[in-house]
Motif scaffolding. Structure first.
Motif, PDB file in Angstrom:
ATOM      1  N   VAL A  96       0.843  -1.207   0.000  1.00  0.00           N
ATOM      2  CA  VAL A  96       0.000   0.000   0.000  1.00  0.00           C
ATOM      3  C   VAL A  96       0.879   1.259   0.000  1.00  0.00           C
ATOM      4  O   VAL A  96       0.598   2.230  -0.705  1.00  0.00           O
ATOM      5  CB  VAL A  96      -0.949   0.002   1.221  1.00  0.00           C
ATOM      6  N   ASN A  97       1.954   1.227   0.782  1.00  0.00           N
ATOM      7  CA  ASN A  97       2.841   2.399   0.846  1.00  0.00           C
ATOM      8  C   ASN A  97       3.489   2.689  -0.495  1.00  0.00           C
ATOM      9  O   ASN A  97       3.682   3.848  -0.868  1.00  0.00           O
ATOM     10  CB  ASN A  97       3.911   2.202   1.915  1.00  0.00           C
ATOM     11  N   GLN A  98       3.832   1.629  -1.224  1.00  0.00           N
ATOM     12  CA  GLN A  98       4.407   1.841  -2.555  1.00  0.00           C
ATOM     13  C   GLN A  98       3.395   2.512  -3.484  1.00  0.00           C
ATOM     14  O   GLN A  98       3.733   3.425  -4.243  1.00  0.00           O
ATOM     15  CB  GLN A  98       4.837   0.497  -3.161  1.00  0.00           C
ATOM     16  N   ILE A  99       2.178   2.054  -3.410  1.00  0.00           N
ATOM     17  CA  ILE A  99       1.128   2.637  -4.261  1.00  0.00           C
ATOM     18  C   ILE A  99       0.884   4.095  -3.879  1.00  0.00           C
ATOM     19  O   ILE A  99       0.764   4.972  -4.742  1.00  0.00           O
ATOM     20  CB  ILE A  99      -0.176   1.823  -4.133  1.00  0.00           C
ATOM     21  N   VAL A 100       0.840   4.378  -2.557  1.00  0.00           N
ATOM     22  CA  VAL A 100       0.618   5.746  -2.077  1.00  0.00           C
ATOM     23  C   VAL A 100       1.758   6.665  -2.526  1.00  0.00           C
ATOM     24  O   VAL A 100       1.531   7.802  -2.948  1.00  0.00           O
ATOM     25  CB  VAL A 100       0.480   5.765  -0.539  1.00  0.00           C
ATOM     26  N   THR A 101       2.988   6.124  -2.456  1.00  0.00           N
ATOM     27  CA  THR A 101       4.139   6.923  -2.884  1.00  0.00           C
ATOM     28  C   THR A 101       4.013   7.303  -4.348  1.00  0.00           C
ATOM     29  O   THR A 101       4.311   8.436  -4.757  1.00  0.00           O
ATOM     30  CB  THR A 101       5.449   6.153  -2.651  1.00  0.00           C
ATOM     31  N   ASN A 102       3.555   6.361  -5.176  1.00  0.00           N
ATOM     32  CA  ASN A 102       3.345   6.642  -6.597  1.00  0.00           C
ATOM     33  C   ASN A 102       2.277   7.713  -6.792  1.00  0.00           C
ATOM     34  O   ASN A 102       2.425   8.619  -7.613  1.00  0.00           O
ATOM     35  CB  ASN A 102       2.943   5.371  -7.348  1.00  0.00           C
ATOM     36  N   LEU A 103       1.211   7.612  -6.011  1.00  0.00           N
ATOM     37  CA  LEU A 103       0.131   8.603  -6.118  1.00  0.00           C
ATOM     38  C   LEU A 103       0.617   9.985  -5.667  1.00  0.00           C
ATOM     39  O   LEU A 103       0.222  11.007  -6.221  1.00  0.00           O
ATOM     40  CB  LEU A 103      -1.070   8.173  -5.274  1.00  0.00           C
ATOM     41  N   GLN A 104       1.483  10.012  -4.648  1.00  0.00           N
ATOM     42  CA  GLN A 104       1.983  11.295  -4.125  1.00  0.00           C
ATOM     43  C   GLN A 104       2.953  11.971  -5.075  1.00  0.00           C
ATOM     44  O   GLN A 104       3.188  13.172  -4.963  1.00  0.00           O
ATOM     45  CB  GLN A 104       2.662  11.078  -2.771  1.00  0.00           C
ATOM     46  N   SER A 105       3.501  11.238  -6.013  1.00  0.00           N
ATOM     47  CA  SER A 105       4.451  11.839  -6.956  1.00  0.00           C
ATOM     48  C   SER A 105       3.793  12.923  -7.800  1.00  0.00           C
ATOM     49  O   SER A 105       4.464  13.821  -8.314  1.00  0.00           O
ATOM     50  CB  SER A 105       5.062  10.757  -7.858  1.00  0.00           C
ATOM     51  N   VAL A 106       2.453  12.845  -7.908  1.00  0.00           N
ATOM     52  CA  VAL A 106       1.717  13.876  -8.648  1.00  0.00           C
ATOM     53  C   VAL A 106       1.872  15.233  -7.966  1.00  0.00           C
ATOM     54  O   VAL A 106       1.843  16.286  -8.613  1.00  0.00           O
ATOM     55  CB  VAL A 106       0.215  13.492  -8.739  1.00  0.00           C
ATOM     56  N   GLU A 107       2.046  15.214  -6.623  1.00  0.00           N
ATOM     57  CA  GLU A 107       2.110  16.450  -5.856  1.00  0.00           C
ATOM     58  C   GLU A 107       3.469  17.144  -5.964  1.00  0.00           C
ATOM     59  O   GLU A 107       3.586  18.341  -5.598  1.00  0.00           O
ATOM     60  CB  GLU A 107       1.829  16.172  -4.376  1.00  0.00           C
ATOM     61  N   LYS A 108       4.486  16.450  -6.401  1.00  0.00           N
ATOM     62  CA  LYS A 108       5.838  17.013  -6.375  1.00  0.00           C
ATOM     63  C   LYS A 108       5.956  18.351  -7.104  1.00  0.00           C
ATOM     64  O   LYS A 108       6.524  19.315  -6.560  1.00  0.00           O
ATOM     65  CB  LYS A 108       6.847  16.012  -6.936  1.00  0.00           C
TER      66      LYS A 108
END
Length: 480
Positions: free
Chosen positions: A23-35
């Motif tokens: 789940v953390n890996q998936i969340v990290t991928n989703l958060q990359s949009v915010e960078k």
């Protein structure tokens, strides 16, 4: 966005997989949009910090300038001196004082009216009353024992002070232990003259004090005026001036001085003439102008820094922005202008000019400034305080560049624009975070369920084997 894989080994191993890590890996991928949004926010925040710092420096410049443009500020400060400080000491010269020289002859000093009784034992019981008045005021009477005070000298003193009758009463104790009641008028000079009532000047209520413990040789304990109230008298530039106090503020406009003596102990000798010189406080003005120059240079250097790159080679937060160029141009233009036809019509005339470095900073020639202040003081004042001259125009420039939102300051507008962008970016981040939180909860639930299914496969296979063995009598565990 990177790929996320599930690593759980053999599907029939029963090991399942690490749901939290997945789940953390998936969340990290989703958060990359915010960078990109967060990078923009960081850049805007750095820009805001640089703008605010410049705004503070411009505010300091504004304060420096206000000290010089204020009609009651540094330009109005005065200094003074006395040719004989043993006779007359100059206390202060306010902004309303006018530079010049005055001649003062002190004819007599002011003194406050006092009265006192004879000495009696501090513990003696006294009786009767005291009646007195201040100047031409009403007669006031205090009876011994008033206000529940003891019938002693100390008790009478307390009663007089409690009644607030325009005098300060106290007990003066002698070396032999005896005491005297002392009265000191609260009003200076002749207007504060103490008069003790007696059978002649106030026969209806004369003072009547007596010592009941030890009979006193003098009527009314010898209460009498010791010192008359006298106004100070002096001649100021030939004009007679009186003052109720030796602190004189009514003789020379805006000037306060202290009279200490007449300058002679022989009444037959004419008191000496004292020269009182009031001058413009050019030293304070020079300090104020030097501070303006120093703080101006600090602002220019800060802007110059923003036009380059830091030690790591990254552009400074305001690099290439219009607001930095606008502030720089505004400041440079303001200090280089000339106003009017007076000899002192620009900062150059005060000894302020560009430095050889040609980086926008300026330098001050202190000697030239001193000469200008001593020879053309009024013109220097006009340069800073006349409408449409340097002081007022530079103040408008600073208002138009700084954080004065009411004046539409460039920094204020830039900060407002940045704030609007930051609000939008923070909104994007907040919405993305909310979506990610929802996704995380859903994924966690679904993957936990999938994990439970994977972990249950070995048990299900065993159950199938047992059923198979029961039906066929064939043991798969033994024979393969």
């Amino acid at each position: 966005m990177g790929a996320v894989g599930l690593n759980f080994g053999s599907p029939t191993s029963g090991q399942g997989f690490d749901v939290t890590s997945t789940v953390n890996q998936i969340v990290t991928n989703l958060q990359s949009v915010e960078k990109p949004w967060k990078d923009q926010l960081t850049a805007l925040q750095s820009k805001d910090a640089a703008l605010s710092s410049l705004g503070t420096q411009l505010s300091t410049l504004t304060s420096d300038l206000q000290a010089l443009t204020d009609f009651n500020g540094t330009m109005a400060y005065k200094t003074g001196s006395s040719s004989n400080t043993d006779v007359l000491h100059l206390s202060s010269a306010s902004a309303s004082a006018v530079a010049g020289t005055h001649t003062v002859v002190v004819e007599n000093l002011a003194q406050v009216s006092t009265a006192a009784t004879d000495a009696v034992k501090a513990t003696d019981t006294i009786a009767g009353s005291i009646t007195f008045r201040i100047g031409t005021g009403e007669w006031k009477t205090v009876n011994v024992g008033d206000a529940s005070s003891d019938a002693t000298v100390a008790g009478l003193s307390a009663a007089i002070n409690s009644a607030n009758l325009g005098v300060t009463a106290s007990v003066l104790t002698n070396a032999d232990g005896t005491a005297r009641l002392s009265l000191v008028s609260k009003t200076d000079g002749s207007a504060g003259q103490i008069t003790i009532a007696d059978a002649t000047n106030n026969p209806t209520s004369p003072t009547n004090l007596s010592d009941k413990t030890n009979a006193d040789d003098h009527a009314n304990l010898g209460l009498a005026v010791i010192q008359n109230g006298i106004d100070a008298t002096m001649k100021v530039d030939g004009v007679t001036v009186t003052s109720a106090s030796n602190t004189v503020s009514n003789a020379i406009p805006g000037v306060t001085f202290q009279l200490l003596s007449t300058g002679t102990s022989d009444p037959a000798v004419t008191p000496p003439s004292i020269q009182v010189v009031i001058d413009n406080d050019t030293s304070s003005i020079e300090t104020a102008i030097a501070k303006l120059v120093t703080d101006y240079n600090a602002a220019i250097k800060a802007i110059n820094t923003q036009e380059g790159k830091d030690s790591a080679g990254k552009p400074e937060p305001l690099y290439g922005t219009g607001v930095a160029a606008q502030i720089q141009e505004g400041l440079l233009t303001a200090v280089s202008r000339s106003f009017g036809s007076n000899a002192i019509n620009s900062l150059i005339a005060l000894g302020i000019k560009a430095t050889p470095a040609a980086d926008g900073t300026i330098t001050l020639d202190g000697d030239k400034l001193t000469t200008a202040l001593n020879s053309s003081f009024d013109q220097v004042v006009s340069l800073f305080q006349d409408s449409g001259s340097f002081g007022s125009e530079f103040m408008k420039t600073l208002d138009g560049l700084g954080t004065n939102s009411a004046a539409g300051g460039a920094i204020a507008l830039a900060l407002k624009e940045d704030s609007s962008q930051e609000t939008t970016l923070n909104g994007n981040v907040d919405r993305q975070d909310a979506m990610i939180a929802t996704q995380k909860d859903r994924l966690t639930t679904e993957l936990n369920l999938a994990n439970q299914i994977l972990q249950a496969i070995p048990q299900q296979i065993n159950q199938v084997n047992e059923i198979y063995s029961a039906i066929t009598g064939y043991n798969r565990n033994q024979n393969g």
